[in-house]
Scaffold this motif. Sequence first.
Motif, PDB file in Angstrom:
ATOM      1  N   LEU A 150       6.322   1.712  10.930  1.00 42.60           N
ATOM      2  CA  LEU A 150       6.632   1.057   9.654  1.00 42.60           C
ATOM      3  C   LEU A 150       7.396   1.988   8.712  1.00 42.60           C
ATOM      4  CD1 LEU A 150       3.146  -0.568   9.016  1.00 42.60           C
ATOM      5  CD2 LEU A 150       5.125  -1.567  10.168  1.00 42.60           C
ATOM      6  N   ASP A 151       8.125   1.389   7.801  1.00 45.17           N
ATOM      7  CA  ASP A 151       8.788   2.173   6.771  1.00 45.17           C
ATOM      8  C   ASP A 151       7.750   2.738   5.808  1.00 45.17           C
ATOM      9  OD1 ASP A 151      11.577   2.044   7.332  1.00 45.17           O
ATOM     10  OD2 ASP A 151      11.446  -0.087   6.942  1.00 45.17           O
ATOM     11  N   VAL A 152       8.131   3.810   5.144  1.00 47.88           N
ATOM     12  CA  VAL A 152       7.137   4.573   4.391  1.00 47.88           C
ATOM     13  C   VAL A 152       6.503   3.757   3.254  1.00 47.88           C
ATOM     14  CG1 VAL A 152       8.952   5.722   3.074  1.00 47.88           C
ATOM     15  CG2 VAL A 152       6.708   6.720   3.157  1.00 47.88           C
ATOM     16  N   SER A 153       7.279   2.913   2.575  1.00 48.19           N
ATOM     17  CA  SER A 153       6.675   2.159   1.466  1.00 48.19           C
ATOM     18  C   SER A 153       5.707   1.105   2.022  1.00 48.19           C
ATOM     19  CB  SER A 153       7.758   1.500   0.616  1.00 48.19           C
ATOM     20  OG  SER A 153       8.377   0.450   1.318  1.00 48.19           O
ATOM     21  N   VAL A 154       6.015   0.580   3.208  1.00 49.48           N
ATOM     22  CA  VAL A 154       5.133  -0.395   3.842  1.00 49.48           C
ATOM     23  C   VAL A 154       3.915   0.309   4.433  1.00 49.48           C
ATOM     24  CG1 VAL A 154       5.018  -2.169   5.603  1.00 49.48           C
ATOM     25  CG2 VAL A 154       7.138  -1.807   4.352  1.00 49.48           C
ATOM     26  N   GLN A 155       4.124   1.525   4.937  1.00 50.08           N
ATOM     27  CA  GLN A 155       3.020   2.321   5.450  1.00 50.08           C
ATOM     28  C   GLN A 155       1.953   2.499   4.393  1.00 50.08           C
ATOM     29  OE1 GLN A 155       3.331   6.031   7.894  1.00 50.08           O
ATOM     30  NE2 GLN A 155       3.232   7.017   5.905  1.00 50.08           N
ATOM     31  N   ALA A 156       2.397   2.761   3.153  1.00 47.48           N
ATOM     32  CA  ALA A 156       1.439   2.933   2.062  1.00 47.48           C
ATOM     33  C   ALA A 156       0.630   1.654   1.868  1.00 47.48           C
ATOM     34  CB  ALA A 156       2.178   3.308   0.778  1.00 47.48           C
ATOM     35  N   GLN A 157       1.299   0.482   1.949  1.00 50.62           N
ATOM     36  CA  GLN A 157       0.581  -0.794   1.805  1.00 50.62           C
ATOM     37  C   GLN A 157      -0.508  -0.927   2.862  1.00 50.62           C
ATOM     38  OE1 GLN A 157       3.418  -3.969   2.188  1.00 50.62           O
ATOM     39  NE2 GLN A 157       4.633  -3.375   0.423  1.00 50.62           N
ATOM     40  N   ILE A 158      -0.138  -0.627   4.114  1.00 55.54           N
ATOM     41  CA  ILE A 158      -1.084  -0.833   5.216  1.00 55.54           C
ATOM     42  C   ILE A 158      -2.241   0.163   5.129  1.00 55.54           C
ATOM     43  CG2 ILE A 158      -1.332  -0.808   7.744  1.00 55.54           C
ATOM     44  CD1 ILE A 158       0.215  -3.216   6.707  1.00 55.54           C
ATOM     45  N   LEU A 159      -1.927   1.422   4.801  1.00 51.67           N
ATOM     46  CA  LEU A 159      -3.003   2.411   4.695  1.00 51.67           C
ATOM     47  C   LEU A 159      -3.962   2.039   3.567  1.00 51.67           C
ATOM     48  CD1 LEU A 159      -1.044   5.761   5.219  1.00 51.67           C
ATOM     49  CD2 LEU A 159      -2.567   4.610   6.830  1.00 51.67           C
ATOM     50  N   ASN A 160      -3.418   1.587   2.437  1.00 49.32           N
ATOM     51  CA  ASN A 160      -4.283   1.161   1.332  1.00 49.32           C
ATOM     52  C   ASN A 160      -5.161  -0.001   1.763  1.00 49.32           C
ATOM     53  OD1 ASN A 160      -3.415   3.078  -0.489  1.00 49.32           O
ATOM     54  ND2 ASN A 160      -1.803   1.778  -1.347  1.00 49.32           N
ATOM     55  N   LEU A 161      -4.544  -0.967   2.463  1.00 47.49           N
ATOM     56  CA  LEU A 161      -5.300  -2.136   2.927  1.00 47.49           C
ATOM     57  C   LEU A 161      -6.436  -1.706   3.854  1.00 47.49           C
ATOM     58  CD1 LEU A 161      -5.582  -5.244   3.268  1.00 47.49           C
ATOM     59  CD2 LEU A 161      -3.998  -5.060   5.192  1.00 47.49           C
ATOM     60  N   MET A 162      -6.132  -0.782   4.766  1.00 46.19           N
ATOM     61  CA  MET A 162      -7.160  -0.358   5.713  1.00 46.19           C
ATOM     62  C   MET A 162      -8.311   0.353   5.007  1.00 46.19           C
ATOM     63  SD  MET A 162      -4.903   0.757   9.021  1.00 46.19           S
ATOM     64  CE  MET A 162      -6.385   1.319   9.828  1.00 46.19           C
ATOM     65  N   LYS A 163      -7.967   1.134   3.974  1.00 54.92           N
ATOM     66  CA  LYS A 163      -9.025   1.828   3.239  1.00 54.92           C
ATOM     67  C   LYS A 163      -9.890   0.827   2.453  1.00 54.92           C
ATOM     68  CE  LYS A 163      -7.935   6.039   1.408  1.00 54.92           C
ATOM     69  NZ  LYS A 163      -7.053   7.072   0.800  1.00 54.92           N
ATOM     70  N   GLU A 164      -9.217  -0.157   1.843  1.00 53.13           N
ATOM     71  CA  GLU A 164      -9.946  -1.196   1.105  1.00 53.13           C
ATOM     72  C   GLU A 164     -10.918  -1.930   2.016  1.00 53.13           C
ATOM     73  OE1 GLU A 164      -6.225  -2.576  -1.409  1.00 53.13           O
ATOM     74  OE2 GLU A 164      -7.403  -4.268  -0.650  1.00 53.13           O
ATOM     75  N   LEU A 165     -10.406  -2.326   3.195  1.00 49.58           N
ATOM     76  CA  LEU A 165     -11.225  -3.091   4.123  1.00 49.58           C
ATOM     77  C   LEU A 165     -12.420  -2.273   4.594  1.00 49.58           C
ATOM     78  CD1 LEU A 165      -8.389  -4.771   6.206  1.00 49.58           C
ATOM     79  CD2 LEU A 165      -9.973  -5.925   4.647  1.00 49.58           C
ATOM     80  N   GLN A 166     -12.195  -0.981   4.801  1.00 47.40           N
ATOM     81  CA  GLN A 166     -13.294  -0.121   5.234  1.00 47.40           C
ATOM     82  C   GLN A 166     -14.389  -0.070   4.172  1.00 47.40           C
ATOM     83  OE1 GLN A 166     -12.440   4.119   5.925  1.00 47.40           O
ATOM     84  NE2 GLN A 166     -13.929   4.001   7.589  1.00 47.40           N
ATOM     85  N   ALA A 167     -13.941   0.079   2.910  1.00 49.09           N
ATOM     86  CA  ALA A 167     -14.925   0.157   1.828  1.00 49.09           C
ATOM     87  C   ALA A 167     -15.671  -1.178   1.702  1.00 49.09           C
ATOM     88  CB  ALA A 167     -14.223   0.502   0.516  1.00 49.09           C
ATOM     89  N   ARG A 168     -14.930  -2.291   1.831  1.00 52.92           N
ATOM     90  CA  ARG A 168     -15.541  -3.598   1.607  1.00 52.92           C
ATOM     91  C   ARG A 168     -16.441  -4.027   2.775  1.00 52.92           C
ATOM     92  NH1 ARG A 168     -11.883  -8.453   1.064  1.00 52.92           N
ATOM     93  NH2 ARG A 168     -10.414  -6.852   0.447  1.00 52.92           N
ATOM     94  N   LEU A 169     -15.984  -3.746   4.017  1.00 51.54           N
ATOM     95  CA  LEU A 169     -16.692  -4.273   5.182  1.00 51.54           C
ATOM     96  C   LEU A 169     -17.505  -3.217   5.919  1.00 51.54           C
ATOM     97  CD1 LEU A 169     -13.702  -6.385   6.554  1.00 51.54           C
ATOM     98  CD2 LEU A 169     -15.608  -7.226   5.180  1.00 51.54           C
ATOM     99  N   GLY A 170     -17.472  -1.972   5.418  1.00 54.94           N
ATOM    100  CA  GLY A 170     -18.250  -0.917   6.053  1.00 54.94           C
ATOM    101  C   GLY A 170     -17.787  -0.593   7.466  1.00 54.94           C
TER     102      GLY A 170
END
Lengths: 329, 323, 300
Positions: A189-209
């Motif tokens: 992925l392009d770097v600006s999109v990479q940031a979106q996906i990494l943020n999403l993955m971190k959010e999901l981890q926090a929310r869903l354990g």
Amino acid sequence: MTPMLETQDVARHFDVSRPLIQRLLAREGRRTLRAVDGVSFAIPKGSTLSLVGESGCGKSTVARLVVGLYPPTRGRVLFDGQDLAAARADRRQRSRMQMIFQDPYASLNPRWRVADIIAEPIRAFGLIEGRAAQMERVGELLTQVGLSPLDGQKYPHEFSGGQRQRISIARALSSNPEFLVCDEPTSALDVSVQAQILNLMKELQARLGLTYLFISHNLAVVRQVSDRIGVMYLGRLVELAPAETLFTTPRHPYTRALMEAIPDLEMTGRARTPVGGEVPSPISPPSGCAFHPRCPLANARCKAEAPRMLPAGEAQVACHAVEEGRAAA
Amino acid sequence: MSLLEVKNLRVEFPTRRGTLVALDDVSFAIAPGEVLGVVGESGAGKSMTGAAIIGLLEPPGRIAGGQILLEGRRIDNLPYEQMRRIRGREIGAIFQDPLTTLNPLYTVGRQLVETMTTHLPIGPGEARERAIGWLEQVGIPAARERIDSYPHEFSGGMRQRVVIALALCAEPKLIVADEPTTALDVSIQAQVIALLKRLAREKGTAMMLVTHDMGVIAETADRVAVMYAGRIAEIGPVREVVKHANHPYSQGLMASIPPLDRRVERLQQIEGAMPRLSAIPKGCAYNPRCPHAFDRCQTERPDLMPAGRTEAACWLHAEGSAR
Amino acid sequence: MRAFFDSDLWWSFTRSPVTVLSAVTAFVCIAGAVFAPWLAPHNPFDLASLQLLDAFKPPAWSAEGDLAYPLGTDDQGRDVLSAIMYGARVSLLVGFAAVAFSTLLGVTLGLLAGYLGGKVDALLMRIADIQLTFPGILVALLVDGIVRAALPRDVHDQIAVFVVIFAIGISNWPQFARTVRGSTLVERNKEYVQAARVIGLSPLRIMVSHVLPNVMSPVLVIATLSLGFAILAEATLSFLGVGVPPTQPSLGTLIRIGNDFLFSGEWWITIFPGVALIVMVLSVNLLGDWLRDALNPKLR
């Protein structure tokens, strides 16, 4: 507490011999590629372990070993304390693990609608009965990854790389897994999109354990997501440490070389001394410590004897120089 | 004087659903010995700019406007045969995949020798000696023994070195390098970057370095052009663009790079995705994603204008505009 | 349907006049054959309507021609045009059925070989390799001969058409199997298949619902090109007298019968069925060529 996943001296060898007739003509024996050769680690529930290394170091093979795409040649994989093969045979256990892949263009079946792609695990595990209820869940999942429920009616080619990776994540989440294996999820992925996906993955981890095994070649990315990091070289772990420890006090000479090699965005103008040579072939790895031909600290012992993983501070390091105290920074 | 000058370059792709404008009004110059980095996301047009300069646009793409000048001479309208001579002699090209450049049927030495004897006034004997010299310079161990090897006998990193030797051996004035290190591992990448940088310095060769990796640009380039949706969003000295970008897109791009030296809880991200060529918004192409967009951005397309120590195509920097 | 007319395939079709012409020709041939009982001016098999007096009439445009028989008549007084239309019916039936049979067999075996790999793959592909060393028509002849020898004559006559279909179908499966195996090897390693394996879907389900839809484009191309081969193969077998029984003459049978009169001056009895065969096969093959180019992104 039982770790989510544990590997004990797990290895995977591939037979890469040429066909019998060619072998006889060339008078050569069987050839074995030791993609992974004795790797042990544990991932506590709710945490992220990352494996980093250059291409051919075996990190993607480990990812496929721990979800059962390859059976191990040696060693054991334990999923929540249970042998992986047994866990894979049980539909309920199997639904607890999922995988996200690197290539957003190859990881979605181009002939299927997005809603059917996401619903496939739901149907395979019999989680929700009835098409209407399934589609409702698909809509929820699409919303959860930042897409619209209406996107379900489209085909994968109508989406950009980042959106496809979101669809991949939605598919992985649809069986309510606890353990996600992420094989280079942002490297295409392009770097600006990479940031979106990494943020999403971190959010999901926090929310869903969720518990993550995160595979990447990008140290900067790994630093953002990991609790612990394992550095691999030619099929083995050379260093395993808490993320911050690894970056503040890298111990193994290869870890140091890897960090040294990353281009410097800060432009401090520091002169970098790139590590020489190339990664040797895993078909005929060097004797002793596989890194010794490129290592500035190598001596006779490194050429003869393969180092074992030994504790060094908070880390574990497989290096004679570290063990003997020759590696002082 | 600039070695390469690109003026208002426009590249179009005629398709059945209408003409797509892949590059629009792209202008920049490269001085001798200078390295210009070109960055942007996939589809922004950075590789296409390189392809247009070396005259290898993939059909049906075609240059629909503007000029490309090499040492003041137009090269965008030359016939194929003349362009082929310029490519190699005056412009060297390095691509991401070394296998697209190397002929698998010929030895590495033969390819180097042929390139040199075609473009330089030297005989095969001297060319062979020079070929060995070039292989040594790009860091291939035992060059004298390996010169008669075929491309497949080299590893990926070594092959890319051979490609670099091949691009440099005719001593071109300009090198267009399209993602030269993307297919390589970090440790090899560092070696190749160091090599390119050293050779550009020593030989005074100008270089256009196309890559999506800001780290590579920061280390190698003197100036950098940031491209977005087929146009240059910002161009300026590399330090300024990386540290004090003036276009909101370059700012967002730089901020979204995960830092190596610390952990941040949440990376800065740019919402949305770059538009497809068939659906480029009116006005500034970046306006739907831009946190600072105002009325004018939605109606009028900004050209490059002075902004701080760079030039940015952004109305925030227009004279008398409300910031 | 609207999506189809908006697709690149339809667009590339309308851009190629040769292809449009072949499609129209193929359509006319197929329609003429299928609706022969309603369209043909005569029924060549209705013995009652045959007039021996009308035998050997040349085509309508020559001096002794009769407008009732546009392409002339044969030795029995049968209308050549009607015989061609009825004959094309048999040829097309055999052609389509044989292609369907080899597609089914080839795709199934190709999928199994490609997806399962190992011994299954080695075994199936060696069989295919061996068969490919013989010309397809020879294999068809061999199969036909074996069945003919094994079955009593009256039984054989009843199922002759099926024997021909089987013989031609079996001679052509390796093409399908090899192509499908190749595409399957590529698809099998793609990540969407791995994702399905992580879920734990059975190999059969992955093959059918994931791999199969993604390997069908080349199959469509080969099937179209094979239709031409199958029609020709049937004509060859019939020409050699081992194909369909003379009670259901195909184009090949007509050419064989007419061949006897070629040198006695009644050329039209064999030439017109021959022309019909060429036109039919050519139009189908041109369609296949276009389809191959249109579906292959590398050639675009």
